[in-house]
Design a protein around this motif. Structure first.
Motif, PDB file in Angstrom:
ATOM      1  N   VAL A  11       0.854  -1.188   0.000  1.00 47.99           N
ATOM      2  CA  VAL A  11       0.000   0.000   0.000  1.00 47.99           C
ATOM      3  C   VAL A  11       0.886   1.232   0.000  1.00 47.99           C
ATOM      4  O   VAL A  11       1.672   1.446   0.941  1.00 47.99           O
ATOM      5  N   THR A  12       0.785   2.053  -1.041  1.00 47.60           N
ATOM      6  CA  THR A  12       1.565   3.285  -1.119  1.00 47.60           C
ATOM      7  C   THR A  12       0.685   4.441  -1.574  1.00 47.60           C
ATOM      8  O   THR A  12      -0.420   4.240  -2.076  1.00 47.60           O
ATOM      9  N   ALA A  13       1.226   5.630  -1.431  1.00 53.04           N
ATOM     10  CA  ALA A  13       0.486   6.828  -1.820  1.00 53.04           C
ATOM     11  C   ALA A  13       0.473   7.041  -3.327  1.00 53.04           C
ATOM     12  O   ALA A  13      -0.553   7.369  -3.910  1.00 53.04           O
ATOM     13  N   ILE A  34       5.901 -15.736  -3.855  1.00 54.33           N
ATOM     14  CA  ILE A  34       4.890 -14.965  -3.131  1.00 54.33           C
ATOM     15  C   ILE A  34       4.064 -14.152  -4.139  1.00 54.33           C
ATOM     16  O   ILE A  34       4.626 -13.494  -5.023  1.00 54.33           O
ATOM     17  N   GLU A  35       2.762 -14.205  -4.010  1.00 54.06           N
ATOM     18  CA  GLU A  35       1.862 -13.429  -4.861  1.00 54.06           C
ATOM     19  C   GLU A  35       1.714 -12.028  -4.272  1.00 54.06           C
ATOM     20  O   GLU A  35       1.229 -11.882  -3.150  1.00 54.06           O
ATOM     21  N   VAL A  36       2.131 -11.018  -5.017  1.00 50.12           N
ATOM     22  CA  VAL A  36       2.146  -9.641  -4.521  1.00 50.12           C
ATOM     23  C   VAL A  36       1.124  -8.807  -5.286  1.00 50.12           C
ATOM     24  O   VAL A  36       1.043  -8.873  -6.516  1.00 50.12           O
ATOM     25  N   THR A  37       0.358  -8.025  -4.549  1.00 48.58           N
ATOM     26  CA  THR A  37      -0.615  -7.089  -5.113  1.00 48.58           C
ATOM     27  C   THR A  37      -0.243  -5.680  -4.680  1.00 48.58           C
ATOM     28  O   THR A  37       0.161  -5.467  -3.541  1.00 48.58           O
ATOM     29  N   TYR A  38      -0.387  -4.718  -5.586  1.00 50.11           N
ATOM     30  CA  TYR A  38      -0.166  -3.308  -5.266  1.00 50.11           C
ATOM     31  C   TYR A  38      -1.508  -2.602  -5.103  1.00 50.11           C
ATOM     32  O   TYR A  38      -2.414  -2.772  -5.938  1.00 50.11           O
ATOM     33  N   GLN A  65       3.181   2.633 -13.718  1.00 47.81           N
ATOM     34  CA  GLN A  65       3.244   1.752 -12.551  1.00 47.81           C
ATOM     35  C   GLN A  65       2.955   0.304 -12.917  1.00 47.81           C
ATOM     36  O   GLN A  65       3.582  -0.623 -12.383  1.00 47.81           O
ATOM     37  N   ARG A  66       2.028   0.084 -13.808  1.00 47.07           N
ATOM     38  CA  ARG A  66       1.746  -1.291 -14.238  1.00 47.07           C
ATOM     39  C   ARG A  66       2.967  -1.902 -14.928  1.00 47.07           C
ATOM     40  O   ARG A  66       3.292  -3.077 -14.716  1.00 47.07           O
ATOM     41  N   VAL A  77      -2.354  -4.744  -9.959  1.00 44.99           N
ATOM     42  CA  VAL A  77      -2.121  -3.370  -9.512  1.00 44.99           C
ATOM     43  C   VAL A  77      -3.463  -2.658  -9.463  1.00 44.99           C
ATOM     44  O   VAL A  77      -4.174  -2.583 -10.478  1.00 44.99           O
ATOM     45  N   ARG A  78      -3.813  -2.124  -8.301  1.00 39.93           N
ATOM     46  CA  ARG A  78      -5.109  -1.482  -8.105  1.00 39.93           C
ATOM     47  C   ARG A  78      -4.899  -0.040  -7.669  1.00 39.93           C
ATOM     48  O   ARG A  78      -4.037   0.240  -6.831  1.00 39.93           O
TER      49      ARG A  78
END
Length: 238
Positions: A11-13, A34-38, A65-66, A77-78
């Motif tokens: 989680v970032t700004a 590891i499955e990572v989501t932004y 970003q994508r 990426v959300r």
């Protein structure tokens, strides 16, 4: 550190925050399976260093970003699309991050520090601190409490989820207690940052600057030789 992590949420700004602070670590996580989501709180529409029209900046930075995420093995990426430069740790932001936690069901959350890092003030942009504070509140207590943000369960069927580990980047020096060797993923970190052309194309010293910073962290944690490292504050949550 937990060794049973299968899913992580970042989680970032802004777009590019994770790549400056932790892309080498994320690349190591994805390489380990590891499955990572932004989850990016804004679209970075107040950023940039050229004459790109303001209306085009948000979509441009989302695309950057994508592409940067793909460079380190992240496909999900959300964007929450809060206004860039005006982020606050509001109840609405806490709810929206809690939603992503309940959707992703991560064992680990990585976010930005809600504290001011006085010796490197640029790390402590108000949006960064707001994202960190809201993410912290979403991790504990919101996402784990079935009675917090009841609409998430009643309207969306999102069950409460408990995050076991919180990683904080950009924390003040005295908080840093863990480093990750990113020597083997440093090139992927630089590749990710190069995708943020609207933010980094003017930085002729980008690689050397980041190589120096990651080498200093490796030295602080007594890594052998000329290793490179990213450093974090890590909190285990009961």
């Amino acid at each position: 550190m937990r060794t049973d992590v299968e899913r992580a949420l970042v989680v970032t700004a802004h777009p590019d925050d994770v790549d400056f602070g932790a892309a080498g670590t994320v690349a190591a996580w994805t390489a380990a399976g590891i499955e990572v989501t932004y989850c990016i709180c804004t679209s970075g529409d107040a950023g940039g260093y050229d004459n790109t029209p303001r209306a085009a900046m948000g979509p441009l930075r989302e695309a950057e970003q994508r592409a940067a995420a793909a460079a380190v093995g992240v496909r999900d990426v959300r964007f929450l699309r809060y206004p860039d430069g005006r982020l606050t740790p509001s109840i609405e932001l806490r709810r929206d991050i809690s939603r992503e936690i309940r959707r992703v069901r991560p064992h680990r959350v990585l976010t930005q520090s809600p504290e001011i890092y006085w010796s490197r003030l640029g790390v402590s942009h108000p949006d960064h601190r707001a994202a960190g504070e809201a993410a912290l509140a979403a991790v504990y207590p919101d996402a784990r409490n079935p009675f917090a943000h009841p609409e998430l369960l009643a309207d969306e069927g999102l069950e409460a989820w408990t995050v076991g580990e919180l990683w904080v980047m950009g924390a003040p020096d005295e908080r840093i207690d863990h480093a990750v060797d990113v020597t083997d993923t440093f090139d992927r970190k630089i590749a990710a940052l190069r995708e943020h052309r609207s933010q980094t194309s003017h930085m002729d010293d980008l690689e050397s600057r980041l190589r120096g910073m990651t080498r200093r962290w490796a030295q602080r944690f007594d890594f052998p030789g000329n290793r490179l490292a990213e450093a974090f504050q890590v909190i285990t949550i009961g």
